[in-house]
Scaffold this motif. Structure first.
Motif, short mmCIF file in Angstrom:
data_model
loop_
_atom_site.label_atom_id
_atom_site.label_comp_id
_atom_site.label_asym_id
_atom_site.label_seq_id
_atom_site.Cartn_x
_atom_site.Cartn_y
_atom_site.Cartn_z
N GLN A 32 0.81 -1.22 0.00
CA GLN A 32 0.00 0.00 0.00
C GLN A 32 0.85 1.28 0.00
O GLN A 32 0.33 2.37 -0.25
CB GLN A 32 -0.98 0.00 1.19
N THR A 33 2.12 1.14 0.28
CA THR A 33 3.05 2.26 0.08
C THR A 33 3.93 2.00 -1.14
O THR A 33 4.12 2.88 -1.99
CB THR A 33 3.95 2.46 1.31
N LEU A 34 4.45 0.78 -1.26
CA LEU A 34 5.40 0.50 -2.33
C LEU A 34 4.77 0.66 -3.72
O LEU A 34 5.38 1.29 -4.60
CB LEU A 34 5.98 -0.92 -2.17
N LEU A 35 3.57 0.11 -3.91
CA LEU A 35 2.99 0.20 -5.26
C LEU A 35 2.67 1.64 -5.68
O LEU A 35 3.00 2.04 -6.80
CB LEU A 35 1.77 -0.73 -5.39
N PRO A 36 2.05 2.46 -4.79
CA PRO A 36 1.87 3.86 -5.19
C PRO A 36 3.19 4.55 -5.51
O PRO A 36 3.27 5.39 -6.42
CB PRO A 36 1.20 4.49 -3.96
N THR A 37 4.23 4.21 -4.75
CA THR A 37 5.55 4.82 -4.98
C THR A 37 6.11 4.38 -6.33
O THR A 37 6.69 5.18 -7.08
CB THR A 37 6.52 4.43 -3.85
N MET A 38 5.91 3.11 -6.67
CA MET A 38 6.37 2.61 -7.98
C MET A 38 5.56 3.23 -9.11
O MET A 38 6.11 3.55 -10.18
CB MET A 38 6.26 1.08 -8.02
N THR B 42 -3.89 7.14 -7.50
CA THR B 42 -2.91 7.35 -6.42
C THR B 42 -3.36 6.67 -5.13
O THR B 42 -2.96 7.07 -4.04
CB THR B 42 -2.67 8.84 -6.16
N SER B 43 -4.23 5.70 -5.25
CA SER B 43 -4.65 4.88 -4.11
C SER B 43 -5.51 5.62 -3.10
O SER B 43 -5.57 5.22 -1.94
CB SER B 43 -3.44 4.28 -3.38
N GLN B 44 -6.15 6.67 -3.52
CA GLN B 44 -6.93 7.44 -2.55
C GLN B 44 -8.44 7.38 -2.77
O GLN B 44 -9.21 7.36 -1.82
CB GLN B 44 -6.49 8.90 -2.58
N CYS B 45 -8.89 7.36 -4.05
CA CYS B 45 -10.30 7.69 -4.29
C CYS B 45 -11.26 6.52 -4.16
O CYS B 45 -12.45 6.71 -3.93
CB CYS B 45 -10.47 8.34 -5.65
N GLY B 46 -10.78 5.29 -4.33
CA GLY B 46 -11.66 4.13 -4.13
C GLY B 46 -12.58 3.80 -5.29
O GLY B 46 -13.41 2.90 -5.16
N CYS B 60 -6.26 -0.69 -7.98
CA CYS B 60 -5.16 0.07 -8.59
C CYS B 60 -3.91 -0.01 -7.75
O CYS B 60 -2.87 0.53 -8.10
CB CYS B 60 -5.54 1.54 -8.80
N THR B 61 -4.02 -0.67 -6.57
CA THR B 61 -2.89 -0.76 -5.66
C THR B 61 -2.59 -2.21 -5.35
O THR B 61 -2.23 -2.59 -4.23
CB THR B 61 -3.17 0.07 -4.38
N MET B 62 -2.79 -3.04 -6.37
CA MET B 62 -2.48 -4.47 -6.27
C MET B 62 -2.08 -4.91 -7.67
O MET B 62 -2.74 -4.54 -8.65
CB MET B 62 -3.72 -5.21 -5.80
N LEU B 63 -1.00 -5.69 -7.73
CA LEU B 63 -0.62 -6.23 -9.03
C LEU B 63 -1.56 -7.37 -9.41
O LEU B 63 -2.01 -8.12 -8.53
CB LEU B 63 0.82 -6.75 -8.98
N ALA B 64 -1.80 -7.52 -10.69
CA ALA B 64 -2.58 -8.67 -11.15
C ALA B 64 -1.90 -9.96 -10.69
O ALA B 64 -2.57 -10.92 -10.27
CB ALA B 64 -2.73 -8.65 -12.67
N ALA B 65 -0.57 -9.97 -10.73
CA ALA B 65 0.17 -11.17 -10.32
C ALA B 65 -0.07 -11.50 -8.84
O ALA B 65 -0.08 -12.67 -8.46
CB ALA B 65 1.67 -10.97 -10.56
N GLN B 66 -0.27 -10.47 -8.01
CA GLN B 66 -0.57 -10.72 -6.61
C GLN B 66 -1.91 -11.42 -6.45
O GLN B 66 -2.15 -12.12 -5.46
CB GLN B 66 -0.63 -9.40 -5.82
#
Lengths: 267, 162
Positions: A32-38, B42-46, B60-66
């Motif tokens: 939740q920090t690393l991905l936004p930073t990347m 930017t991981s804020q708006c949901g 938007c804050t998770m890889l498809a691979a994850q």
């Protein structure tokens, strides 16, 4: 985001072996920090190692000494909802439940948070405030030794946090003034009286060097556990963060206010 | 490149994607499900909230691979047999949207919080639980009303007449 290679090790040894390969490898906990930073291209690791599928990093258990051991890959939501944590250290459960937002709490982990050591993160306050022990794949160290500065920890480049063990305090509470947009702490104070009677007051979010203790408050509370005892104690504004969200003077004042609230809440 | 297999709304979807591919892009571009929106990135708006293994996360804050091997539910997976999900029906009934851009994320966040709180969900909790979802049109009032109505309806309690 720049290109990267994703790895999903099943064991800690495999993760450590991947991490040791290069300086450009990053551990991906909740992300939740690393991905936004990347995504902002502020970080560009060649490889990311997903830690969410390693059994050794999971689980919340009562430790032998009556405290709580939390695996590094345990999410904030799991800590907030844990019956064990709520019973033994309710202040820690409520702190975890105030991190970010519900969706972030479903992914973000305690190990990721402390290894990143964002000066505005909440967990460093709890670890220092409760005199927790950080376990890695190589050693154990006290929280006081673990956090060394802004985004800096005592972790070696190839070292992985595996768990955090918190002693159950006699009483404790965390009071936080969240940034109204990001919910990061602008000043958060974790105040605790530990089982051995010692007092700890740890401040996160406000200091230039990350989490710090306020010994003058700890001494005042040792003889008189009440908000009044620390009403006159001020931290030096020169050591505080100053940004568009709040000046150093403002943050220094917030520290006193949050400390009083934490002591009052702990009862 | 990685071959990623994700069960999306009950159906297995496989694609070979770059390791840096975000889950939201997999859903929109590989699975063709464009109900999940990218708002802020930017991981804020949901706006991108989906359920991964039963929990609301920002796709938007998770890889498809994850998410390889996971079960994902998107806004397209809520309605069953042409019948709107109770939360969708409540957003419609209470006009819980204006432009509608944030609505998929709002509804996925709402179903997640109803799953966790059930009938105990009150207005203050709903507002707090919406921390991770931003709406620029409604002022949230009707969104909160819709979620409360859906929670009550799903708990089987009678909805107060308005």
């Amino acid at each position: 985001m720049y290109e990267t290679n994703y790895h999903r090790p099943k064991t800690l040894a495999d993760a450590a072996a991947l991490l040791a390969k290069s300086d450009e490898v990053k551990l991906l906990a909740g992300g939740q920090t690393l991905l936004p930073t990347m995504k902002q291209r502020l970080a560009a690791p060649t490889d990311v190692i997903d830690l969410r599928h390693i059994d050794d990093l999971k689980g919340i258990t009562e430790s032998g000494s009556g405290g709580v051991r939390i695996g590094a890959a345990v999410t904030h939501a799991e800590v907030a909802g844990s019956e064990t944590v709520r019973r033994l250290i309710p202040a820690l459960a409520s702190l975890a439940g105030e991190i970010g937002d519900p969706h972030v709490r479903h992914m973000g982990t305690i190990g990721g948070s402390i290894a990143n050591n964002d000066p505005a993160a909440d967990y460093p306050g709890a670890l220092v405030g409760l005199n927790a022990t950080v376990t890695t794949n190589k050693r154990e160290m006290s929280a006081d030794d673990f956090f060394t500065g802004l985004f800096e920890t005592a972790l070696e480049p190839d070292e992985i946090v595996t768990a955090v063990t918190f002693p159950a305090p006699e009483k404790a509470a965390y009071a936080k003034y969240p940034n109204p947009a990001s919910r990061y702490s602008m000043a958060g104070v974790f105040a605790a009286r530990l089982a051995d009677g010692s007092i700890r007051v740890a401040v996160t979010g406000a200091g230039q060097g990350g989490v710090f203790r306020v010994s003058e408050m700890e001494q005042a509370l040792s003889s008189n556990w009440s908000p009044d005892a620390i009403a006159g104690v001020k931290v030096a504004a020169g050591d505080m963060l100053s940004d568009i969200h709040g000046s150093a003077d403002y943050r220094a004042n917030l520290v006193s206010v949050m400390a009083k609230r934490a002591v009052a809440a702990a009862g | 490149m990685a071959t990623v297999t994700i069960t999306v709304n009950g159906k297995k979807r496989s694609a070979t994607v770059e390791d840096r591919t975000l889950l939201v892009n997999f859903l929109r571009e590989n699975a063709g499900l464009t109900g999940t929106h990218v708002g802020c990135d930017t991981s804020q708006c949901g706006a991108c909230v989906v359920h991964v293994d039963g929990k609301a996360v920002k796709s938007c804050t998770m890889l498809a691979a994850q998410a390889d091997g996971a079960e994902v539910v998107t806004i397209e997976g809520l309605a069953q047999g042409g019948e709107l999900h109770p939360v969708q029906a409540a957003f419609h009934e209470h006009h819980g949207l204006q432009c509608g851009f944030c609505t998929p994320g709002m509804i996925m966040a709402a179903t997640d919080m109803i799953n966790r709180y059930g009938a105990k969900l009150d207005e203050a909790t709903i507002r707090k639980e919406l921390d991770g979802n931003i709406c620029r049109c409604t002022g949230y009032h009707n969104i909160v009303k819709a979620i409360k109505a859906a929670a009550d309806a799903m708990a089987g309690t009678a909805q107060a007449a308005e």
